[in-house]
Design a protein around this motif. Structure first.
Motif, PDB file in Angstrom:
ATOM      1  N   ARG A  27      -5.811 -36.894  39.540  1.00  0.00           N
ATOM      2  CA  ARG A  27      -5.374 -37.163  38.162  1.00  0.00           C
ATOM      3  C   ARG A  27      -6.132 -36.262  37.189  1.00  0.00           C
ATOM      4  N   MET A  28      -5.470 -35.901  36.109  1.00  0.00           N
ATOM      5  CA  MET A  28      -6.065 -35.097  35.041  1.00  0.00           C
ATOM      6  C   MET A  28      -5.662 -35.690  33.697  1.00  0.00           C
ATOM      7  N   CYS A  29      -6.443 -35.371  32.683  1.00  0.00           N
ATOM      8  CA  CYS A  29      -6.179 -35.858  31.330  1.00  0.00           C
ATOM      9  C   CYS A  29      -6.193 -34.659  30.386  1.00  0.00           C
TER      10      CYS A  29
ATOM     11  N   GLU B 246     -15.348 -39.249  27.221  1.00  0.00           N
ATOM     12  CA  GLU B 246     -15.998 -37.942  27.113  1.00  0.00           C
ATOM     13  C   GLU B 246     -15.187 -36.993  26.240  1.00  0.00           C
ATOM     14  N   LEU B 247     -13.866 -37.007  26.393  1.00  0.00           N
ATOM     15  CA  LEU B 247     -13.020 -36.187  25.531  1.00  0.00           C
ATOM     16  C   LEU B 247     -13.211 -36.562  24.071  1.00  0.00           C
TER      17      LEU B 247
ATOM     18  N   ASP C 115     -12.902 -30.263  39.199  1.00  0.00           N
ATOM     19  CA  ASP C 115     -13.876 -29.753  38.230  1.00  0.00           C
ATOM     20  C   ASP C 115     -13.599 -28.285  37.915  1.00  0.00           C
ATOM     21  N   ILE C 116     -13.261 -27.532  38.946  1.00  0.00           N
ATOM     22  CA  ILE C 116     -12.954 -26.106  38.768  1.00  0.00           C
ATOM     23  C   ILE C 116     -11.630 -25.937  38.025  1.00  0.00           C
ATOM     24  N   MET C 117     -10.634 -26.748  38.373  1.00  0.00           N
ATOM     25  CA  MET C 117      -9.348 -26.699  37.680  1.00  0.00           C
ATOM     26  C   MET C 117      -9.511 -26.971  36.193  1.00  0.00           C
ATOM     27  N   ALA C 118     -10.427 -27.900  35.856  1.00  0.00           N
ATOM     28  CA  ALA C 118     -10.607 -28.303  34.464  1.00  0.00           C
ATOM     29  C   ALA C 118     -11.188 -27.193  33.601  1.00  0.00           C
TER      30      ALA C 118
ATOM     31  N   GLN D   8      -9.574 -32.524  30.951  1.00  0.00           N
ATOM     32  CA  GLN D   8     -10.652 -33.187  31.686  1.00  0.00           C
ATOM     33  C   GLN D   8     -10.074 -33.740  32.980  1.00  0.00           C
ATOM     34  N   ASP D   9     -10.818 -33.531  34.072  1.00  0.00           N
ATOM     35  CA  ASP D   9     -10.372 -34.126  35.325  1.00  0.00           C
ATOM     36  C   ASP D   9     -10.807 -35.574  35.385  1.00  0.00           C
TER      37      ASP D   9
END
Length: 758
Positions: A330-332, A294-295, A130-133, A281-282
């Motif tokens: 994973r991330m998007c 959500e994206l 969440d922080i990375m995103a 988005q994570d």
């Protein structure tokens, strides 16, 4: 959760086909609403996506109506430094000089009961992403833990795994664990709470948000491969209460790989620095279904997704399984076509798998997904993302008045033994047995952590600018009075930050409650939300975001209502932060109690220790007094040490201040309260003990008077190594032994001789 693949064409041809919506925690009326939205029955993939996105965890369907109060009450001035707030992956605060800090706390309660190690580990992993995103580098974690009785058999099963999971994942990421809280209470016996917080730093201009914009831009999935782990995590585990045997729901628990996440962190930061990411988005709760929808819902176009391009680590996965999988790490990202090659190069450098799984289209709000070359989802992203909003009935329970009637509280017959029992109680004893599993100083910027009031971190190695973070909650106080209990949690976290010399600037929260379908629970929730929101206005700092965790109960037995509050503060130079150990400066120090002590024992540790039932009113807090403490402590170089007063009252605070130095003191309680029992053990709010040297004594008292803070001199440190009270002398060594032995004795005995937490 087993579903068969399906297509939109087949759904149109078989309108009456029965579907397992109840297994996905959807109600009958919700299923009918999905059919109405689509104009047909959903495909299996659509049913899965709606069930995930309409879950309590993702949609906030039972809490939205009350959470709006945060926005309704916040002022423009309060939000002036908020760069990203409620509704984003994490709150982001501008702290000056081009720097920003992001922080958030989130629950992973049910998975941690089912599989303690992986449940807790992936809770840490999820909050870090969440922080990375937000475009930030994670720099520290904290945890708020709640378990059943310390001597209960299931606590011996759950706690070691949770602690090992938090330490194993956080330590492997190289993130210091700078604080937290562990509470034992029978109310959490079948439903422990594992709330994880992460803090990150970024430059203001590097802020990233979750949206899909720009027709033709590519949707890139990167990180670990997608497997069968975690399916049903948010729709099943997060949307129902526990019954007997719930610990067997293993398939719904994710499996974490911290080393893969560490690489992903560095990969993300290089992608951000290269300027190749439009939106990010994570993938956490809800997996790919949540991330992509959500994206799409937050963007200015639509989205086409091709599941055939998703890297898998299991064979024959259905579209529903690919979308609902909560495989970790994973991330998007949304990337312009001209940057796709650069994006792939950076991922390849870090040995991170990257796949183009879709693109942004010009069909506003349309979300389509293909699998095996066939259309399996055709829906409006907004209908997936928004979900239902429930106006759940709420009512003050009939038993609340009786609960608030204070039961007769027996006074100590042997004060010396009572104080030894107090420091040794599971409520107040040393947490070293737990926290020694965590690395507190990795990265080299931790200024305060172990036994500190708040975690203090350096975020700028040139200016030494830093932050202080604290999290607090009291389910006992909140059960007695949900509004005041939430205010007390806010006040304590705020005060913990203040006594380090930092200025509080933002609030986050994780609201842990029972079933929202119970009017009494919803009343507790609403009261707590109003307590936090109104308290934030009184303190003048914003709520930057939060999390809601419902259905925390076993059968009909709900946990204590537990609103965990995190407060972030800023300190200009961490070298000037105020420590909490008195008696270590090489000369006698005067101890001064700040604040007013009243006879307030409702929900107190002493009430619990005395064997009395939970009853009465919690301490009453006036947040204006908390603001006075901030002004008193900020920039006050005359203070050698400070410690807030909360659970256990004055005696516990003085013991914790002196224990590391071994200094002694004779306490003068006459200036605290006319009743020594109240002076020692009351848990009145807005109080702190400070230490200062003789040459600064008058200055400190004048400063307290200038800010309208009551100040009472309660003693001067000496070299006796004893705390002396009227008629009672307690050597610190004896107190230390009692304080430090409780958890090792309990858990080593439960796990077997010579065992350690694993």
């Amino acid at each position: 959760m087993t579903v068969t693949n399906d297509t939109v064409a087949h759904a149109l041809e078989t309108p009456e086909l029965e579907q397992p919506y109840e297994e996905l925690s959807l109600k009958k009326d919700e299923y009918e609403r999905i059919k109405e939205v689509l104009g047909r029955r959903p495909t299996d993939a659509e049913l899965t996506v709606y069930s995930v996105m309409w879950s309590e965890h993702c949609s906030y369907k039972s809490s939205k109506t009350h959470l709006r109060y945060f926005g309704e009450t916040a002022t423009e001035e309060m939000n002036s430094k908020i760069l990203a707030g409620i509704g984003e992956n994490a709150g982001v605060v501008d702290i000056g000089d081009g720097n920003a800090v992001t922080f958030r706390v989130e629950s992973h309660n049910h998975p941690s009961f089912v599989e303690p190690y992986q449940g807790a580990a992936t809770g840490v992993g999820g909050i870090v992403r969440d922080i990375m995103a937000m475009g930030a580098r994670p720099i520290a974690v904290m945890d708020q833990l709640r378990f059943g009785p310390a001597d209960a058999p299931d606590t011996a099963r759950v706690l070691p795994g949770v602690v090992h999971g938090i330490g194993g994942y956080g330590n492997s990421l190289g993130l210091p664990n700078i604080g937290g809280e562990t509470v034992f209470d029978p109310a959490y016996a079948g439903n422990p709470l594992v709330n994880a917080l992460c803090v990150g730093t970024l430059k203001v201009e590097d802020l990233k948000l979750a949206f899909a914009s720009g027709t033709g831009n590519k949707v890139m999935l990167f990180g670990s491969h997608t497997g069968l782990d975690g399916i049903g995590g948010v729709s099943v585990l997060g949307s129902e209460s526990f019954e007997e045997g719930a610990e067997r729901k293993l398939p719904a628990v994710q499996v974490g790989d911290p080393f893969a996440e560490k690489v992903l962190i560095e990969c993300c930061l290089e992608l951000y620095a290269a300027g190749v990411v439009v939106g990010i988005q994570d993938l956490g709760g809800g997996g790919l279904a949540c991330a992509t929808s959500e994206l799409a819902a937050a963007g200015d176009g639509g989205m086409r997704v091709n599941l055939d391009n998703v890297p898998l680590r299991a064979t024959d996965m259905t579209a529903a399984e690919i979308l609902a999988s909560e495989s970790q790490e994973r991330m998007c990202a949304v990337v312009t076509p001209e940057n796709v090659e650069k994006f792939r190069e950076i991922c390849a450098k870090w040995d991170v798998t990257a796949a183009e799984i879709g693109e942004v289209t010009d069909e506003k709000d349309r979300y389509v997904v293909y699998h095996n070359g066939e259309l399996v989802i055709d829906a409006l992203a907004s209908t997936i993302d928004e979900g239902p909003v429930y106006e759940r009935p709420y009512a003050r329970p009939d038993w609340q008045d009786e609960l608030q009637e204070m039961a007769e509280l027996p006074r100590p017959t042997d004060l010396r033994q009572t104080l030894l029992d107090l420091v040794a109680s599971p409520a107040l004893c040393s947490r070293d047995y737990i926290t020694e599993q965590y690395d507190r100083y990795v990265r080299g910027n931790t200024v305060q952590a172990r036994h500190a009031n708040a975690g203090v971190l350096r975020i700028d190695e040139h200016t030494h600018r830093g932050v202080a973070v604290s999290t607090d909650a009291s389910g006992r106080y909140t059960k007695l009075d949900p509004n005041m209990g939430a205010r007390l949690a806010l006040a304590e976290a705020y005060r913990n930050v203040a006594v380090t010399g930092a200025r509080p600037v933002a609030i986050t929260n994780c609201l842990n409650f029972g079933s929202p379908e119970e009017p009494a629970i919803m009343w507790q929730f609403r009261e707590a939300v109003h307590g936090i929101a109104d308290g934030a206005v009184e303190l003048g700092i914003p709520v930057s975001g939060g999390n809601v965790s419902f259905y925390n109960q076993t059968g009909e037995e709900a946990i204590l209502p537990t609103p965990v509050i995190g407060v972030l503060g800023v300190i200009d130079d961490v070298r000037d932060s105020i420590a909490n150990a008195a008696g270590a400066c090489g000369e006698p120090e005067v101890l001064i109690l700040l604040g007013e002590t009243k006879k307030e024992f409702g929900g107190s540790v002493y009430q619990e220790l005395a064997g009395a039932e939970l009853s009465g009113l919690p301490p009453q807090v006036d947040l204006a007094n908390e603001k006075k403490l901030v002004e008193f402590f900020a920039g006050n170089s005359a203070i050698t040490a400070a410690h807030d007063l909360s659970e256990g009252g004055l005696f516990q605070a003085v013991f914790e201040m002196l224990r590391s130095s071994g200094a002694g003191v004779e306490l003068d309680l006459s200036k605290v309260h006319e009743d020594d029992f109240v002076a020692l053990l009351s848990e009145s709010a807005s109080r702190a003990v400070i230490a200062t040297t003789a040459d600064h004594f008058d200055l400190v008292l004048k400063r307290a008077d200038d800010h309208g803070i009551p100040a009472a001199v309660i003693g001067t440190t000496d070299d006796t190594g004893e705390i002396r009270l009227p008629g009672v002398t307690l050597p610190l060594a004896e107190l230390e032994e009692a304080w430090s032995a409780t958890l090792p004795d309990l858990f080593n005995r439960a796990l077997g001789a010579n065992s350690v937490v694993e």
